[in-house]
Design a protein around this motif. Structure first.
Motif, PDB file in Angstrom:
ATOM      1  N   LEU A 131      91.362  16.794-103.095  1.00 47.97           N
ATOM      2  CA  LEU A 131      92.177  17.780-102.425  1.00 47.97           C
ATOM      3  C   LEU A 131      92.587  18.800-103.453  1.00 47.97           C
ATOM      4  O   LEU A 131      92.975  18.407-104.535  1.00 47.97           O
ATOM      5  CB  LEU A 131      93.396  17.103-101.828  1.00 47.97           C
ATOM      6  CG  LEU A 131      93.005  15.934-100.948  1.00 47.97           C
ATOM      7  CD1 LEU A 131      94.206  15.097-100.673  1.00 47.97           C
ATOM      8  CD2 LEU A 131      92.354  16.392 -99.727  1.00 47.97           C
TER       9      LEU A 131
ATOM     10  N   ALA B 159      89.044  18.274-101.935  1.00 47.59           N
ATOM     11  CA  ALA B 159      90.391  18.731-101.591  1.00 47.59           C
ATOM     12  C   ALA B 159      90.628  18.624-100.101  1.00 47.59           C
ATOM     13  O   ALA B 159      89.691  18.725 -99.299  1.00 47.59           O
ATOM     14  CB  ALA B 159      90.598  20.181-102.042  1.00 47.59           C
TER      15      ALA B 159
ATOM     16  N   ASN C  86      90.814  28.365 -94.536  1.00 47.65           N
ATOM     17  CA  ASN C  86      91.471  28.463 -95.833  1.00 47.65           C
ATOM     18  C   ASN C  86      90.455  28.529 -96.959  1.00 47.65           C
ATOM     19  O   ASN C  86      89.306  28.110 -96.810  1.00 47.65           O
ATOM     20  CB  ASN C  86      92.396  27.261 -96.057  1.00 47.65           C
ATOM     21  CG  ASN C  86      93.716  27.413 -95.343  1.00 47.65           C
ATOM     22  OD1 ASN C  86      93.890  28.330 -94.552  1.00 47.65           O
ATOM     23  ND2 ASN C  86      94.640  26.523 -95.609  1.00 47.65           N
TER      24      ASN C  86
ATOM     25  N   GLN D   6      99.690  21.347-104.279  1.00 40.25           N
ATOM     26  CA  GLN D   6     100.019  22.763-104.346  1.00 40.25           C
ATOM     27  C   GLN D   6     100.723  23.189-103.062  1.00 40.25           C
ATOM     28  O   GLN D   6     100.262  22.890-101.968  1.00 40.25           O
ATOM     29  CB  GLN D   6      98.755  23.621-104.516  1.00 40.25           C
ATOM     30  CG  GLN D   6      99.011  25.116-104.585  1.00 40.25           C
ATOM     31  CD  GLN D   6      99.459  25.577-105.954  1.00 40.25           C
ATOM     32  OE1 GLN D   6      99.402  24.818-106.910  1.00 40.25           O
ATOM     33  NE2 GLN D   6      99.910  26.802-106.059  1.00 40.25           N
TER      34      GLN D   6
ATOM     35  N   ASN E 299      94.425  17.730-104.302  1.00 41.34           N
ATOM     36  CA  ASN E 299      93.069  17.661-104.831  1.00 41.34           C
ATOM     37  C   ASN E 299      92.927  16.573-105.881  1.00 41.34           C
ATOM     38  O   ASN E 299      93.905  16.157-106.504  1.00 41.34           O
ATOM     39  CB  ASN E 299      92.640  19.009-105.427  1.00 41.34           C
ATOM     40  CG  ASN E 299      93.429  19.353-106.654  1.00 41.34           C
ATOM     41  OD1 ASN E 299      94.523  19.878-106.553  1.00 41.34           O
ATOM     42  ND2 ASN E 299      92.905  19.048-107.820  1.00 41.34           N
TER      43      ASN E 299
ATOM     44  N   ALA F 181      98.082  21.810-100.336  1.00 43.85           N
ATOM     45  CA  ALA F 181      96.783  21.258-100.704  1.00 43.85           C
ATOM     46  C   ALA F 181      96.978  20.084-101.659  1.00 43.85           C
ATOM     47  O   ALA F 181      97.920  20.039-102.442  1.00 43.85           O
ATOM     48  CB  ALA F 181      95.908  22.322-101.368  1.00 43.85           C
TER      49      ALA F 181
ATOM     50  N   ASN G 139      93.183  20.638 -97.513  1.00 43.39           N
ATOM     51  CA  ASN G 139      94.004  21.857 -97.513  1.00 43.39           C
ATOM     52  C   ASN G 139      94.513  22.104 -96.097  1.00 43.39           C
ATOM     53  O   ASN G 139      93.731  22.109 -95.141  1.00 43.39           O
ATOM     54  CB  ASN G 139      93.153  23.040 -97.987  1.00 43.39           C
ATOM     55  CG  ASN G 139      93.989  24.247 -98.321  1.00 43.39           C
ATOM     56  OD1 ASN G 139      95.097  24.398 -97.821  1.00 43.39           O
ATOM     57  ND2 ASN G 139      93.457  25.124 -99.140  1.00 43.39           N
TER      58      ASN G 139
ATOM     59  N   ARG H   3      91.258  21.793 -93.713  1.00 40.66           N
ATOM     60  CA  ARG H   3      89.999  21.994 -94.416  1.00 40.66           C
ATOM     61  C   ARG H   3      89.735  20.855 -95.394  1.00 40.66           C
ATOM     62  O   ARG H   3      90.652  20.370 -96.076  1.00 40.66           O
ATOM     63  CB  ARG H   3      90.018  23.319 -95.180  1.00 40.66           C
ATOM     64  CG  ARG H   3      88.759  23.548 -96.014  1.00 40.66           C
ATOM     65  CD  ARG H   3      88.838  24.820 -96.830  1.00 40.66           C
ATOM     66  NE  ARG H   3      87.681  24.956 -97.688  1.00 40.66           N
ATOM     67  CZ  ARG H   3      86.522  25.457 -97.330  1.00 40.66           C
ATOM     68  NH1 ARG H   3      86.383  25.905 -96.092  1.00 40.66           N
ATOM     69  NH2 ARG H   3      85.513  25.539 -98.173  1.00 40.66           N
TER      70      ARG H   3
ATOM     71  N   TYR I 119     100.834  27.124 -96.990  1.00 45.55           N
ATOM     72  CA  TYR I 119      99.721  26.214 -97.174  1.00 45.55           C
ATOM     73  C   TYR I 119     100.138  25.071 -98.104  1.00 45.55           C
ATOM     74  O   TYR I 119     101.076  25.178 -98.897  1.00 45.55           O
ATOM     75  CB  TYR I 119      98.482  26.937 -97.721  1.00 45.55           C
ATOM     76  CG  TYR I 119      98.702  27.707 -98.997  1.00 45.55           C
ATOM     77  CD1 TYR I 119      98.599  27.087-100.239  1.00 45.55           C
ATOM     78  CD2 TYR I 119      99.002  29.060 -98.967  1.00 45.55           C
ATOM     79  CE1 TYR I 119      98.801  27.791-101.408  1.00 45.55           C
ATOM     80  CE2 TYR I 119      99.200  29.777-100.128  1.00 45.55           C
ATOM     81  CZ  TYR I 119      99.096  29.137-101.355  1.00 45.55           C
ATOM     82  OH  TYR I 119      99.298  29.839-102.524  1.00 45.55           O
TER      83      TYR I 119
ATOM     84  N   ARG J  79      91.474  26.219-102.393  1.00 41.13           N
ATOM     85  CA  ARG J  79      92.727  25.679-102.910  1.00 41.13           C
ATOM     86  C   ARG J  79      93.936  26.511-102.528  1.00 41.13           C
ATOM     87  O   ARG J  79      94.944  26.514-103.227  1.00 41.13           O
ATOM     88  CB  ARG J  79      92.651  25.568-104.433  1.00 41.13           C
ATOM     89  CG  ARG J  79      91.596  24.597-104.919  1.00 41.13           C
ATOM     90  CD  ARG J  79      91.514  24.557-106.431  1.00 41.13           C
ATOM     91  NE  ARG J  79      90.605  23.547-106.896  1.00 41.13           N
ATOM     92  CZ  ARG J  79      89.297  23.704-107.040  1.00 41.13           C
ATOM     93  NH1 ARG J  79      88.756  24.858-106.726  1.00 41.13           N
ATOM     94  NH2 ARG J  79      88.536  22.731-107.470  1.00 41.13           N
TER      95      ARG J  79
ATOM     96  N   LEU K 180      94.200  22.601-105.274  1.00 38.95           N
ATOM     97  CA  LEU K 180      95.278  23.569-105.383  1.00 38.95           C
ATOM     98  C   LEU K 180      94.708  24.913-105.727  1.00 38.95           C
ATOM     99  O   LEU K 180      93.694  24.986-106.397  1.00 38.95           O
ATOM    100  CB  LEU K 180      96.249  23.156-106.496  1.00 38.95           C
ATOM    101  CG  LEU K 180      96.648  21.689-106.471  1.00 38.95           C
ATOM    102  CD1 LEU K 180      97.501  21.395-107.663  1.00 38.95           C
ATOM    103  CD2 LEU K 180      97.375  21.382-105.207  1.00 38.95           C
TER     104      LEU K 180
END
Length: 780
Positions: A7, A199, A145, A243, A217, A215, A201, A170, A213, A148, A9
């Protein structure tokens, strides 16, 4: 190569390396591997029908009932596709859902109201209608998106936020395998490095121009090499980096030029535990130019640029000086995703195309160039640079991306791309850039706004034993001479909230209704209404003709002269009401005015500065109307100043009134009887409002906005009520030019209309400030 789902950023993929045992030895490891129509008023054959009452519908302003939108024309229904998913639209999908979908267009991003639609993702400079670029099936075009961050390509953030209230999910993975990646190219002691990242997101658009958003990762790296006393483990995992970010974007030139910015906060975790060790921060400015909105042929080319800065603390995750072997240190730094603070530049061009009969498929080839410049130097890696060679651009990390994204069905996306590394920095400025990287992604954009649907109807071949219990109306709207009227808005009060547009022949086809009388309301392009009743017959298509009277091209002239009590000409404002006209006109300084008006009966309220208002009536005949009126004479003779008790006193106390530069609040709201104002129950609040406005010239224009429930003809009822309130305030001395009557109908409910309490809440009157000049406010 050990793979891990990841996942990501925006610009970050960092984690702390695992603990290293003293004197750890390298492990030996093997390398890894046309008969249908929508409800737009087009005639359709008997084997098709539009969505009926209770199915997915389009409400006034290009938005579905119960949602705020950004449509380009109030109360108008369009089934064509709009293009800025974005209002969108057209935007307040004002059917913003919103809405965008010309994006975040608001069918402005919209069903805007694009939208998003406003759609005009009009409200925010996105959508200009329901059938322009950036709109698909009445909603703003779905968006995905970036890898990241928020709405974007792979590495570039677009100056878009998607349709209002849209949600995006995503997944992506990227990987590369390279021999002799860190050292010893062409020798017998080279390394083999494999990396896989991934990732998850999430994104959500909560206004026409703002999205958030989140995310997460992770990555897996495996480096194998024939080197004794290596101090880095062969396999390094970087897990659970997070993120959080917010992005805003606003459109100009109908959405063709867009500006935006984003802020991000990165929480960096370690590989041994999912706990935050360091925090990163990034900021970026975004500029976008979309030729679909700037060219007559809607050329599908979009240019985007990002520039920003990342404050990267991932380099602080480990005490690097404890690792004596510099090659082990560099491999570990790359594998854990540690990097320096840097300036980020992204340039992209993409080609957003819509394909298919209903533009239901999207394909978007794109090209991106990424260039990062380190703002920090780490001297411990100088020796490594000397051993393996310095970069001609010592601080630069750069790569080129060639990608393709496809919207294969509704909001479902698949994409693929290849990053080609063009420049790696010297080791003291950052880790090397992968020579290539393959990216695969899957995403889904969910728009909660209902979509216009084409509903096939089985052809009755006579074999069915069940009788058809419903029928349709096939209608035609013409003027008195038989000329068709195009784009007239046909609705069916009390039966369906949909609005149908007549086609170029003035034709429309209704939904299927039960047998019996059906009320038809037709709003003509000039804003006037025609009401009619037709009879629906079981299993049949009944024909109905709606004939509208057209005003003669040349109207007679109303010639007015207005004097004060001394017989001198005085400038007045004439608020007319009659023959469908409710508008104010100003005379010249000598009290003279000439207006071409249709023949008929009129009422007017005359207002002049320093004089009490006066109500008059007059008739316009074929010869016109000559009117001479004196203002102030009644007061001089001791009579009433004007109907309704005379003008309000600006000095009176107004405890029921408060206001700011956005709205005026009246604690005792106006009361109505049908479309008429109940003056007895409304006088106290409206009298104080008139006095408040007369005492506060800083309120240059106030809009009287009336909302109703969905019974009967809500649009007409709300407009009648707004006009009645404005007329009352004008009689109390408020200049007509400072007031605006706006009937909002049932398109912005605050409660459901199925209960009496909900309908009571939806019948409300608001006073919105449209022009405010603080310099005119009276001194305290």
């Amino acid at each position: 190569m050990v793979a891990s789902a990841v996942l990501a950023l925006p610009g970050l993929a960092h984690a702390a390396p695992p603990s290293l045992p003293e004197g750890a030895e390298a492990d030996e490891a093997a390398p890894a591997d046309d008969s249908m129509t929508t409800a737009d008023g087009q005639p359709m054959p008997t084997d098709t029908q539009p969505a009926g009452p209770g199915e997915d519908v389009v409400a006034d302003d290009g938005a579905e009932a119960g949602f705020e939108g950004d449509a380009s024309a109030e109360g108008e229904f369009e089934s064509d596709f709009d293009t800025d998913f974005g209002d969108d639209s057209s935007g307040e999908f004002e059917s913003d859902f919103g809405s965008d979908s010309a994006g975040e267009g608001d069918f402005d991003s919209s069903f805007d109201d694009g939208s998003s639609g406003d759609v005009s993702m009009g409200t925010v400079g996105l959508d200009t209608g329901n059938d322009g670029p950036g709109m698909v099936a009445g909603r703003r075009e779905p968006m995905a998106n970036s890898l990241r961050g928020g709405v974007g390509l792979h590495h570039t953030s677009l100056a878009e936020v998607g349709g209002k209230y849209t949600f995006r999910f995503r997944l992506h993975t990227d990987f590369f395998v390279k021999n002799d990646f860190f050292c010893c190219e062409g020798g017998g002691e080279g390394d083999r490095h494999a990396r896989m990242r991934g990732a998850v997101n999430l994104g959500f658009t909560f206004t026409e121009w703002t999205e958030v958003y989140f995310a997460v990762n992770s990555s897996s790296n495996r480096n194998t090499r024939d080197q004794g006393a290596r101090q880095d483990p062969p396999t390094v995992f970087a897990l659970g980096d997070m993120q959080f970010g917010v992005k805003g974007a606003y459109g100009f030139k109908d959405g063709g030029i867009r500006l935006g910015g984003q802020l991000g906060l990165g929480l960096i975790a370690g590989s041994e535990r999912l706990r935050t060790d360091q925090v990163n921060f990034d900021i970026a400015a975004i500029l976008g130019v979309d030729l679909r909105y700037l060219t007559d042929k809607e050329i599908p080319v979009r240019f985007t640029g990002n520039i920003g800065w990342t404050l990267d603390n991932s380099i602080k995750l480990t005490e690097w000086s404890a690792i004596d072997d510099q090659l082990s240190r560099e491999v570990l730094r790359f594998s854990s995703g540690a990097n320096h603070s840097r300036v980020n530049t992204r340039l992209a061009v993409d080609f957003p195309l819509r394909l298919g009969k209903d533009k239901q498929f999207g394909i978007d080839p794109f090209l991106e160039y990424a260039w990062d410049i380190a703002t920090y130097q780490e001297d411990d890696f100088l020796d490594l640079t000397e051993d393996f060679g310095a970069s001609p651009l010592q601080r630069s990390q750069a790569w080129l991306t060639l990608g393709l994204r496809a919207n294969v069905y509704d909001g479902l996306f698949v994409d693929a791309g290849v990053d080609v590394g063009t420049t790696s920095p010297s080791y003291e400025f950052g880790p090397p850039v992968a020579p290539y990287q393959v990216t695969l992604g899957l995403g889904w954009s969910f728009d909660p706004k209902p979509r216009v649907k084409e509903v096939p109807v089985p052809i009755d071949d006579g074999s069915s034993a069940e009788p058809v219990l419903e029928g349709r109306l096939l209608g035609r709207v013409t003027d008195t001479e038989g000329n068709p009227i195009e784009d007239a808005k046909v609705s069916f009060p009390g039966l369906a909230s949909n609005v149908i547009l007549t086609d170029a022949n003035g034709m429309f086809t209704s939904f299927r209704f039960p047998e019996g009388p059906v009320s038809i309301s037709v709003e003509l392009p000039d804003g006037s209404f025609v009401e009619q009743t037709a009879e629906v017959r079981n299993g049949e298509d009944a024909s109905v003709d709606v004939i509208a009277e057209v005003v003669a091209a040349e109207d007679p002239v109303f010639d007015g002269t207005f004097l004060n009590a001394d017989g001198e000409g005085v400038q007045v404002s004439v608020a007319l009401d009659g023959m469908g006209i409710q508008e104010s006109f100003d005379s010249d300084e000598n009290g003279r005015i000439a207006i071409a008006l249709p023949m008929g009966e009129y009422k007017a309220t005359l207002t002049a500065e320093g004089l009490p208002p006066k109500d008059i009536t007059f008739s316009v005949t074929e010869e016109g109307a000559i009117v001479t009126e004196t203002l102030g004479a009644e007061s001089a003779e001791g009579g009433d100043a004007a109907a309704g008790g005379g003008a309000a006193d600006p000095g009176m106390e107004t405890p029921l009134i408060s206001g700011n530069k956005y709205r005026v609040r009246v604690k005792k709201k106006p009361r109505y009887s049908g479309g008429e104002l109940n003056e007895d129950k409304s006088a106290e609040g409206l009298d104080q409002l008139a006095a408040f406005l007369l005492a506060h010239p800083e309120y240059g224009k106030v809009q009287v906005r009336v909302h109703t429930d969905d019974r009967g003809n809500p649009k007409k009822r709300s407009q009648d009520r707004a006009d009645a309130v404005v007329s009352y305030l004008v009689k109390k001395g408020v200049p007509a030019g400072r007031l605006e009557a706006k009937g909002w109908g049932a398109k912005d409910p605050v409660a459901v209309n199925i209960t009496s309490d909900g309908r009571r809440k939806n019948n409300r009157t608001e006073f919105r400030v449209r022009e405010y000049d603080e310099s005119k406010a009276p001194a305290n």
